[in-house]
Design an enzyme around this catalytic site. Structure first.
Site, PDB file in Angstrom:
ATOM      1  N   CYS A   2     -51.614  20.218  26.396  1.00 17.85           N
ATOM      2  CA  CYS A   2     -50.689  20.366  27.507  1.00 17.85           C
ATOM      3  C   CYS A   2     -49.584  19.318  27.413  1.00 17.85           C
ATOM      4  O   CYS A   2     -49.828  18.161  27.100  1.00 17.85           O
ATOM      5  CB  CYS A   2     -51.331  20.233  28.877  1.00 17.85           C
ATOM      6  SG  CYS A   2     -52.601  21.453  29.195  1.00 17.85           S
ATOM      7  N   ARG A  27     -48.069  20.705  21.847  1.00 14.75           N
ATOM      8  CA  ARG A  27     -49.257  20.253  22.583  1.00 14.75           C
ATOM      9  C   ARG A  27     -50.032  21.400  23.207  1.00 14.75           C
ATOM     10  O   ARG A  27     -51.128  21.211  23.738  1.00 14.75           O
ATOM     11  CB  ARG A  27     -48.846  19.275  23.681  1.00 14.75           C
ATOM     12  CG  ARG A  27     -48.152  18.038  23.165  1.00 14.75           C
ATOM     13  CD  ARG A  27     -47.745  17.142  24.299  1.00 14.75           C
ATOM     14  NE  ARG A  27     -48.913  16.581  24.970  1.00 14.75           N
ATOM     15  CZ  ARG A  27     -49.496  15.449  24.627  1.00 14.75           C
ATOM     16  NH1 ARG A  27     -49.030  14.756  23.614  1.00 14.75           N
ATOM     17  NH2 ARG A  27     -50.534  14.993  25.282  1.00 14.75           N
ATOM     18  N   TRP A  73     -52.259  24.153  27.243  1.00 15.08           N
ATOM     19  CA  TRP A  73     -53.355  24.467  26.319  1.00 15.08           C
ATOM     20  C   TRP A  73     -54.556  24.662  27.223  1.00 15.08           C
ATOM     21  O   TRP A  73     -55.054  23.714  27.827  1.00 15.08           O
ATOM     22  CB  TRP A  73     -53.573  23.318  25.343  1.00 15.08           C
ATOM     23  CG  TRP A  73     -54.565  23.633  24.272  1.00 15.08           C
ATOM     24  CD1 TRP A  73     -54.321  24.250  23.090  1.00 15.08           C
ATOM     25  CD2 TRP A  73     -55.962  23.324  24.266  1.00 15.08           C
ATOM     26  NE1 TRP A  73     -55.480  24.361  22.355  1.00 15.08           N
ATOM     27  CE2 TRP A  73     -56.503  23.800  23.053  1.00 15.08           C
ATOM     28  CE3 TRP A  73     -56.822  22.700  25.181  1.00 15.08           C
ATOM     29  CZ2 TRP A  73     -57.847  23.672  22.721  1.00 15.08           C
ATOM     30  CZ3 TRP A  73     -58.161  22.576  24.853  1.00 15.08           C
ATOM     31  CH2 TRP A  73     -58.659  23.056  23.625  1.00 15.08           C
ATOM     32  N   ASN A  99     -52.038  17.288  32.808  1.00 13.46           N
ATOM     33  CA  ASN A  99     -52.627  17.315  31.476  1.00 13.46           C
ATOM     34  C   ASN A  99     -53.948  16.548  31.585  1.00 13.46           C
ATOM     35  O   ASN A  99     -53.949  15.401  32.017  1.00 13.46           O
ATOM     36  CB  ASN A  99     -51.658  16.625  30.499  1.00 13.46           C
ATOM     37  CG  ASN A  99     -52.287  16.273  29.156  1.00 13.46           C
ATOM     38  OD1 ASN A  99     -51.856  15.340  28.506  1.00 13.46           O
ATOM     39  ND2 ASN A  99     -53.277  17.009  28.723  1.00 13.46           N
ATOM     40  N   GLY A 100     -55.050  17.198  31.224  1.00 11.77           N
ATOM     41  CA  GLY A 100     -56.351  16.528  31.313  1.00 11.77           C
ATOM     42  C   GLY A 100     -57.376  17.459  31.930  1.00 11.77           C
ATOM     43  O   GLY A 100     -57.148  18.669  32.020  1.00 11.77           O
ATOM     44  N   GLU A 485     -60.207  18.534   3.411  1.00 11.94           N
ATOM     45  CA  GLU A 485     -58.894  18.578   4.055  1.00 11.94           C
ATOM     46  C   GLU A 485     -58.112  19.824   3.600  1.00 11.94           C
ATOM     47  O   GLU A 485     -57.436  20.464   4.407  1.00 11.94           O
ATOM     48  CB  GLU A 485     -58.131  17.275   3.751  1.00 11.94           C
ATOM     49  CG  GLU A 485     -56.701  17.201   4.258  1.00 11.94           C
ATOM     50  CD  GLU A 485     -56.544  17.301   5.766  1.00 11.94           C
ATOM     51  OE1 GLU A 485     -57.536  17.279   6.501  1.00 11.94           O
ATOM     52  OE2 GLU A 485     -55.388  17.451   6.213  1.00 11.94           O
ATOM     53  N   LYS A 489     -56.776  22.753   6.145  1.00 10.31           N
ATOM     54  CA  LYS A 489     -55.386  23.218   6.229  1.00 10.31           C
ATOM     55  C   LYS A 489     -55.321  24.738   6.214  1.00 10.31           C
ATOM     56  O   LYS A 489     -54.598  25.352   6.977  1.00 10.31           O
ATOM     57  CB  LYS A 489     -54.532  22.678   5.069  1.00 10.31           C
ATOM     58  CG  LYS A 489     -54.184  21.210   5.063  1.00 10.31           C
ATOM     59  CD  LYS A 489     -53.356  20.746   6.222  1.00 10.31           C
ATOM     60  CE  LYS A 489     -54.174  20.370   7.384  1.00 10.31           C
ATOM     61  NZ  LYS A 489     -54.450  19.237   7.984  1.00 10.31           N
ATOM     62  N   GLU A 492     -56.741  26.214   9.531  1.00  9.35           N
ATOM     63  CA  GLU A 492     -55.902  25.947  10.702  1.00  9.35           C
ATOM     64  C   GLU A 492     -54.716  26.887  10.796  1.00  9.35           C
ATOM     65  O   GLU A 492     -54.414  27.397  11.869  1.00  9.35           O
ATOM     66  CB  GLU A 492     -55.333  24.519  10.630  1.00  9.35           C
ATOM     67  CG  GLU A 492     -56.289  23.437  10.997  1.00  9.35           C
ATOM     68  CD  GLU A 492     -55.651  22.058  10.860  1.00  9.35           C
ATOM     69  OE1 GLU A 492     -55.709  21.288  11.806  1.00  9.35           O
ATOM     70  OE2 GLU A 492     -55.090  21.742   9.786  1.00  9.35           O
ATOM     71  N   HIS A 508     -76.702  24.529  -3.518  1.00 10.24           N
ATOM     72  CA  HIS A 508     -77.660  24.602  -2.412  1.00 10.24           C
ATOM     73  C   HIS A 508     -77.209  25.559  -1.315  1.00 10.24           C
ATOM     74  O   HIS A 508     -77.648  25.433  -0.176  1.00 10.24           O
ATOM     75  CB  HIS A 508     -77.885  23.198  -1.833  1.00 10.24           C
ATOM     76  CG  HIS A 508     -78.418  22.237  -2.850  1.00 10.24           C
ATOM     77  ND1 HIS A 508     -79.674  22.379  -3.408  1.00 10.24           N
ATOM     78  CD2 HIS A 508     -77.862  21.160  -3.443  1.00 10.24           C
ATOM     79  CE1 HIS A 508     -79.872  21.396  -4.284  1.00 10.24           C
ATOM     80  NE2 HIS A 508     -78.770  20.657  -4.335  1.00 10.24           N
ATOM     81  N   LYS A 607     -51.817  19.793  18.973  1.00 12.42           N
ATOM     82  CA  LYS A 607     -51.589  18.624  18.130  1.00 12.42           C
ATOM     83  C   LYS A 607     -52.338  17.407  18.650  1.00 12.42           C
ATOM     84  O   LYS A 607     -52.896  16.640  17.891  1.00 12.42           O
ATOM     85  CB  LYS A 607     -50.083  18.343  18.124  1.00 12.42           C
ATOM     86  CG  LYS A 607     -49.664  17.200  17.257  1.00 12.42           C
ATOM     87  CD  LYS A 607     -49.575  17.640  15.835  1.00 12.42           C
ATOM     88  CE  LYS A 607     -49.378  16.495  14.890  1.00 12.42           C
ATOM     89  NZ  LYS A 607     -49.968  16.786  13.592  1.00 12.42           N
TER      90      LYS A 607
HETATM   91  C1  G6P Z   1     -56.088  17.862  16.382  1.00 12.06           C
HETATM   92  C2  G6P Z   1     -54.951  18.095  15.419  1.00 12.06           C
HETATM   93  C3  G6P Z   1     -55.343  17.598  14.034  1.00 12.06           C
HETATM   94  C4  G6P Z   1     -55.765  16.137  14.094  1.00 12.06           C
HETATM   95  C5  G6P Z   1     -56.867  15.909  15.127  1.00 12.06           C
HETATM   96  C6  G6P Z   1     -57.094  14.426  15.377  1.00 12.06           C
HETATM   97  O1  G6P Z   1     -57.162  18.674  16.050  1.00 12.06           O
HETATM   98  O2  G6P Z   1     -54.617  19.458  15.371  1.00 12.06           O
HETATM   99  O3  G6P Z   1     -54.248  17.732  13.164  1.00 12.06           O
HETATM  100  O4  G6P Z   1     -56.223  15.734  12.847  1.00 12.06           O
HETATM  101  O5  G6P Z   1     -56.483  16.482  16.376  1.00 12.06           O
HETATM  102  O6  G6P Z   1     -55.944  13.882  15.952  1.00 12.06           O
HETATM  103  P1  G6P Z   1     -55.480  12.392  15.842  1.00 12.06           P
HETATM  104  O7  G6P Z   1     -54.178  12.360  16.571  1.00 12.06           O
HETATM  105  O8  G6P Z   1     -56.529  11.563  16.529  1.00 12.06           O
HETATM  106  O9  G6P Z   1     -55.353  12.044  14.417  1.00 12.06           O
END
Ligand code: G6P
Length: 612
Positions: A2, A27, A73, A99-100, A485, A489, A492, A508, A607
């Site tokens: 949010c 956000r 969000w 937000n929260g 990672e 990607k 996501e 396994h 984000k």
């Molecule tokens: C969300 C974002 C990710 C990020 C994660 C942790 O899931 O979409 O890209 O890695 O939060 O966020 P931070 O700001 O703590 O690195």
């Protein structure tokens, strides 16, 4: 999670709110809404994106110089028009964006309903705005500000809020606990937002609110106090962010721009931290706590998402080179599992945003248990940066694409600097090796650049796999977190199911998935594990999997085994994680684009995750 925006000043508020919401859309993008007070209160909101909101208001009177806005969000209540913010209290005396999460909203709602309040939405936010109205209606001695403070004193949970009391026309009240809020100070005007990015086109002077702060803002100035009505002092910080950083420029997406920024970002992150003769690493933010790091019984690195993957790279680097025991934990697990901590432990929190709720709660818990808590954060002024005892900033600049790219390579750069410095000071590394590895790091930006130059080849390979439904990513040692990672990607942004695995674990379980439809991405750059990973490639090949390998330039051994190759320049293994992730970022990006996905704002993600 949010985004909140607000303005009070001389200018027309609508464009400020809309542009602000566009900047904050990363956000959350389930719904958007605004409230403008201009004599009377006007609230416009709808499901969908900020562009949907613009359509929604196109024939409306949107004039006024005070207003608030929100991009959502969803947590409580599905994304629809009714649940969209702003929320208005039952009798229209207050309008609020939030937000929260108000955790005790059910109890509060029950009590309010007993007092005759009725609700339009399923949100916790509507409970809060009605609770404010409830206190306000208790008597003339209670003004808007007091009603807000009384309501907040009853709330359990997290909030960043902006509130307008329709009876107190020239005033905006904001408060925070757990969710970030920034106030931009202009001339006779104030801007409020969840982060500084929507504010910088107007002013660089920012006030970062602390938990429990309440700010009462009018055009002449602001008063800061706590929820308990104790006056608080504020500092104005000048931020250095530029408008260019928050624009896409010539790139189609922020994610692509951020991938291409990496040579510069990596250099920014080590620049100034390596002496000009390349003989020493200086980490100013750790100077005071460095003895604690060196004598730590163990270092515990915590984070979420991509930051957790960087933490895993850090574990391998610090244990390999500095020989200090390291554990890596998901912040969300660590905070609740009552871990054994002592004052000889050092906890390092990694976070791009510096606001992730789980990471923040975990560092507070670790501090309360006596551990030394440090941070590796990207956002200066963020809560985690402020609440840690020391740390290192990554200099990645603002990252807007929801899928993290440049923040990851900047985090790994910092961890490489840290591992090298610890190794040297711990007498586990000679000066000669130390300098040689510093040089390896200095060479990274040019090598990343050379990988980026091959983006068209990566695009071509991606087009072959766009119809896949699953993918497996394998790596070993330092390249195992890179496989994780890379898979993240792809998941996501392209919504393909992708799994990252330690290559040795493949037999396994995941090997059962391998057939002639499955793309298997193997991170097989030359390092100490190379012969082992080549065996894994043979195992996949024997089962007809489609192998895409990240290999060291000039390695022709694998040509006959793999379907496609992404080459990275020859390097010392210490820097291969930074190099090997680059083709995988581009690979996911091009797959997502060719599948027509919204790369910068993937569904259901946000984000900055400021709720647990
Ligand atoms: C969300 C974002 C990710 C990020 C994660 C942790 O899931 O979409 O890209 O890695 O939060 O966020 P931070 O700001 O703590 O690195």
């Amino acid at each position: 999670m949010c985004g909140i925006i607000g303005y009070i000043g001389q200018e027309n508020v609508y464009p400020i709110l809309i542009q602000g919401l566009q900047r904050l859309e990363y956000r959350g993008y389930d719904s958007a809404g605004i409230a403008i007070l201009n004599g009377s209160l006007k609230v416009f909101k709808c499901k969908g994106r900020v562009s949907d909101l613009e359509q929604h208001v196109k024939d409306e009177d949107i004039s006024g110089t005070i207003g608030i806005g929100h991009t959502r969000w969803a947590t409580h209540g599905e994304p629809n028009d009714r649940n969209a913010h702003p929320h208005t209290s039952m009798n229209g005396k207050f309008v609020l964006v939030h937000n929260g999460i108000i955790e005790n909203h059910t109890e509060l709602k029950t009590d309010l309903m007993k007092n005759g309040f009725r609700f339009q939405s399923e949100t916790d936010t509507e409970v809060l705005v009605n609770l404010i109205e409830y206190f306000y209606s208790k008597g003339e001695a209670i003004d808007g500000e007091m009603a807000i403070r009384l309501a907040l004193s009853k709330v359990v949970g997290a909030y960043g809020i902006a509130v307008i009391c329709t009876k107190e026309k020239d005033q905006l009240i904001v408060a925070r606990k757990g969710s970030p809020l920034v106030i931009g100070v202009g001339e006779g005007s104030y801007f409020i937002a969840s982060d500084a990015s929507p504010i910088i086109p107007y002013t660089r002077n920012m006030i970062y609110l602390n938990d429990n702060d309440v700010a009462i803002i009018n055009r002449q100035g602001l008063i800061l106090k706590t929820v308990e009505n104790i006056p608080a002092v504020f500092n104005i910080t000048k931020v250095s962010m530029t408008i260019g950083e928050i624009e896409k420029g010539d790139f189609d997406h922020f994610m692509l721009k951020e991938i291409f920024e990496q040579p510069k970002i990596i250099e920014e992150t080590f620049r100034g931290r390596i002496t000009s003769d390349h003989s020493t690493i200086i980490l100013g933010g750790l100077m005071d706590v460095f003895p604690k790091l060196l004598s730590a019984q163990r270092i515990i690195i915590i984070g979420c998402g991509t930051s957790w993957h960087a933490a895993l790279v850090g574990e391998y680097l610090i244990e390999t080179y500095a020989r200090i025991p390291v554990e890596v934990e998901y912040a969300s697990e660590f905070r609740y599992r009552n871990p054994i901590l002592t004052n000889t432990d050092v906890v390092i929190a990694i976070s791009q945003s510096g606001e992730t709720a789980d990471t923040l709660a975990a560092i507070r818990m670790a501090k309360a248990n006596g551990a030394t808590v440090l941070g590796i954060c990207n956002v200066v002024g963020s809560t985690i940066a402020r609440e840690t005892e020391g740390g290192v900033f990554t200099h990645a600049g603002i990252e807007i694409g929801v899928a993290s790219t440049k923040a990851f390579t900047a985090q790994v750069t910092v961890l490489t600097l840290l591992a090298l410095k610890l190794a040297k000071e711990n007498e586990k590394m000679t000066q000669e090796t130390y300098q040689c590895l510093i040089q390896e790091l200095i060479n990274v930006p040019a090598k990343v650049q050379s990988i980026l130059q091959k983006h068209l080849h990566i695009k071509e390979v991606a087009s072959k796999y766009k119809k896949a439904t699953n993918a497996l990513y394998l790596g070993r040692g330092l390249l195992f977190p890179v496989a994780l990672e890379g898979a993240l990607k792809l998941k996501e942004i392209s919504y393909l199911h992708a799994e990252g695995y330690a290559a040795g674990e493949m037999k396994h379980g995941p090997i059962a998935l391998v057939d002639d439809n499955l793309p298997v991405v193997v991170v097989a750059a030359r390092d100490d594990y190379y012969t082992k990973i080549v065996s894994n490639i043979h195992e996949v090949k024997a089962r007809k999997g489609n192998i895409i390998a990240v290999v060291t330039e000039g390695d022709n051994n694998l040509n006959s085994l793999v379907n496609d190759l992404f080459e990275i320049p020859e390097s010392h293994p210490i820097v291969t994680p930074i190099l090997a992730i680059i083709p995988l970022q581009l690979f996911s990006y091009y797959i997502a684009v060719s599948r027509g996905c919204n790369v910068d704002q993937p569904r259901n993600l946000a984000k900055s995750v400021t709720v647990e």
